[in-house]
Design a protein around this motif. Structure first.
Motif, PDB file in Angstrom:
ATOM      1  N   PHE A   7      67.423  16.504  12.182  1.00 33.44           N
ATOM      2  CA  PHE A   7      67.119  17.910  11.954  1.00 33.44           C
ATOM      3  C   PHE A   7      68.320  18.571  11.297  1.00 33.44           C
ATOM      4  O   PHE A   7      69.418  18.520  11.805  1.00 33.44           O
ATOM      5  CB  PHE A   7      66.816  18.561  13.309  1.00 33.44           C
ATOM      6  N   GLN A 179      64.251  16.674  14.714  1.00 33.88           N
ATOM      7  CA  GLN A 179      63.225  17.015  13.733  1.00 33.88           C
ATOM      8  C   GLN A 179      63.871  17.186  12.374  1.00 33.88           C
ATOM      9  O   GLN A 179      65.080  17.377  12.281  1.00 33.88           O
ATOM     10  CB  GLN A 179      62.522  18.313  14.166  1.00 33.88           C
ATOM     11  N   ILE A 181      64.256  18.856   8.481  1.00 28.24           N
ATOM     12  CA  ILE A 181      63.989  19.834   7.437  1.00 28.24           C
ATOM     13  C   ILE A 181      65.103  19.710   6.414  1.00 28.24           C
ATOM     14  O   ILE A 181      66.270  19.695   6.765  1.00 28.24           O
ATOM     15  CB  ILE A 181      63.880  21.275   7.984  1.00 28.24           C
ATOM     16  N   LEU A 215      58.322  26.383   2.551  1.00 26.56           N
ATOM     17  CA  LEU A 215      58.419  25.278   3.504  1.00 26.56           C
ATOM     18  C   LEU A 215      57.133  24.455   3.427  1.00 26.56           C
ATOM     19  O   LEU A 215      56.036  24.988   3.595  1.00 26.56           O
ATOM     20  CB  LEU A 215      58.606  25.819   4.925  1.00 26.56           C
ATOM     21  N   LEU A 217      54.754  21.753   5.008  1.00 26.22           N
ATOM     22  CA  LEU A 217      54.430  21.120   6.282  1.00 26.22           C
ATOM     23  C   LEU A 217      53.317  20.100   6.085  1.00 26.22           C
ATOM     24  O   LEU A 217      52.266  20.415   5.529  1.00 26.22           O
ATOM     25  CB  LEU A 217      53.985  22.163   7.312  1.00 26.22           C
ATOM     26  N   VAL A 253      58.562  19.029   6.410  1.00 24.69           N
ATOM     27  CA  VAL A 253      58.549  18.518   7.782  1.00 24.69           C
ATOM     28  C   VAL A 253      57.145  18.017   8.127  1.00 24.69           C
ATOM     29  O   VAL A 253      56.167  18.735   7.926  1.00 24.69           O
ATOM     30  CB  VAL A 253      58.935  19.608   8.819  1.00 24.69           C
ATOM     31  N   VAL A 255      54.433  17.585  10.881  1.00 26.83           N
ATOM     32  CA  VAL A 255      54.273  18.304  12.143  1.00 26.83           C
ATOM     33  C   VAL A 255      52.903  18.019  12.768  1.00 26.83           C
ATOM     34  O   VAL A 255      51.999  17.482  12.131  1.00 26.83           O
ATOM     35  CB  VAL A 255      54.403  19.835  11.946  1.00 26.83           C
ATOM     36  N   SER A 263      57.456  20.535  17.161  1.00 29.88           N
ATOM     37  CA  SER A 263      57.789  20.230  15.769  1.00 29.88           C
ATOM     38  C   SER A 263      57.604  21.457  14.882  1.00 29.88           C
ATOM     39  O   SER A 263      58.423  21.722  13.986  1.00 29.88           O
ATOM     40  CB  SER A 263      56.932  19.066  15.255  1.00 29.88           C
ATOM     41  N   ALA A 267      60.628  23.566  12.957  1.00 29.78           N
ATOM     42  CA  ALA A 267      60.564  23.734  11.506  1.00 29.78           C
ATOM     43  C   ALA A 267      60.564  25.220  11.136  1.00 29.78           C
ATOM     44  O   ALA A 267      61.287  25.646  10.222  1.00 29.78           O
ATOM     45  CB  ALA A 267      59.321  23.051  10.959  1.00 29.78           C
TER      46      ALA A 267
END
Length: 289
Positions: A7, A179, A181, A215, A217, A253, A255, A263, A267
């Motif tokens: 992470f 995690q 990112i 972002l 996902l 990420v 998730v 998760s 994120a």
């Protein structure tokens, strides 16, 4: 999580920013993606920490408000308006939803490789439809004679420990879980926007939006068939990483909204930290005159 990697979040200089305090931030973020990708499940997990096993297609916009107190990289109270938008079929008919957007969360179904491919065209549509003067956006200043080139994206990552996460109210973290990112900081664009290099006073007549913090996902990672001791990235996870880079996303990420494994919270919190870091960088540029 079936699959985790380290992470990381944006590094703005921990020592020099120690004790930094920013005014409250109010952000508009749109949640976009193909129909059935899991946007509404992620919306419910972010806004109410809930999950429904029943699928209801999103036909109209849903708006939720989230407030988070961030301590890293600076102290800041962030009030975020999250807009869950219908699928991408009629994006151009809902252009008003994309007005004054500060950031976006793009959701794809990580089980479906074709769904992952759609992230690139969806990001392009997002840039085309968005009308914003957001301080977080990246613009290209253009006149009749020349144009500035796209700002160089500088990758800047830093490890974060679980103590920092727990300090922000995440008391249920598992010591063994990390995690991912991967954050890109467009620091040159921050300098240009703050110091007026991308403004009319320098002879430019048009400002074209070229990027918006986004972002990516990959939802439904819990449904991927992966070995627990698998050393290499699952092909779909690797493709998510590649597409994120191609679409110039801020980070990516995998998730699960179904599994309450935090998760999505990790994120989402990291993405807010990135935006706070961008704001802090702007304040530092302005303070230098």
């Amino acid at each position: 999580l079936l699959y985790t990697i380290k992470f990381e979040f944006i590094h703005m200089g921990n020592q020099q920013n120690k004790g930094a305090v920013l005014p409250d931030l109010h952000l508009k973020t749109v949640l976009i993606g193909p129909g059935g990708a899991g946007k509404s499940s992620i919306f419910s997990r972010i806004t109410a920490n809930q999950f429904s096993y029943f699928y209801n297609q999103t036909t109209s916009v849903k708006i939720g408000n989230v407030v988070k107190k961030i301590n890293v990289p600076a102290e800041c109270l962030v009030s975020l308006s999250l807009w869950d938008l219908p699928g991408n079929d009629d994006m151009d008919l809902r252009k008003s939803y994309y007005k004054d957007v500060d950031a976006a969360i793009l959701v794809v179904n990580i089980k479906d490789i074709e769904n992952i491919f759609e992230a690139v065209s969806l990001k392009e549509a997002l840039i085309d439809l968005t009308e914003t003067k957001s301080q977080f956006a990246t613009f290209e200043a253009v006149d009749d004679c020349n144009s500035t080139s796209d700002s160089e994206i500088i990758s800047s990552n830093i490890d974060t420990d679980k103590d920092k996460t727990e300090a922000e109210g995440n008391s249920h973290s598992k010591d063994s879980e990390e995690q991912s990112i991967l954050i890109n900081a467009d620091l040159k664009a921050i300098d240009d926007n703050c110091t007026g290099k991308n403004s009319k006073q320098n002879g430019f007549s048009v400002q074209k939006l070229t990027n918006l913090p986004t972002l990516l996902l990959g939802s439904k990672v819990d449904e991927l068939e992966m070995e627990e001791d698998q050393d290499e990235l699952h092909p779909n996870v690797a493709e998510l990483s590649r597409v994120s880079e191609e679409a110039h996303c801020t980070g990516w990420v995998p998730v699960s909204a179904k599994n309450n494994d935090r998760s999505i919270d990790l994120a989402f919190t990291s993405f807010i930290r990135y935006l706070v870091g961008r704001k802090l960088q702007m304040e530092q540029v302005l303070s230098r005159g």
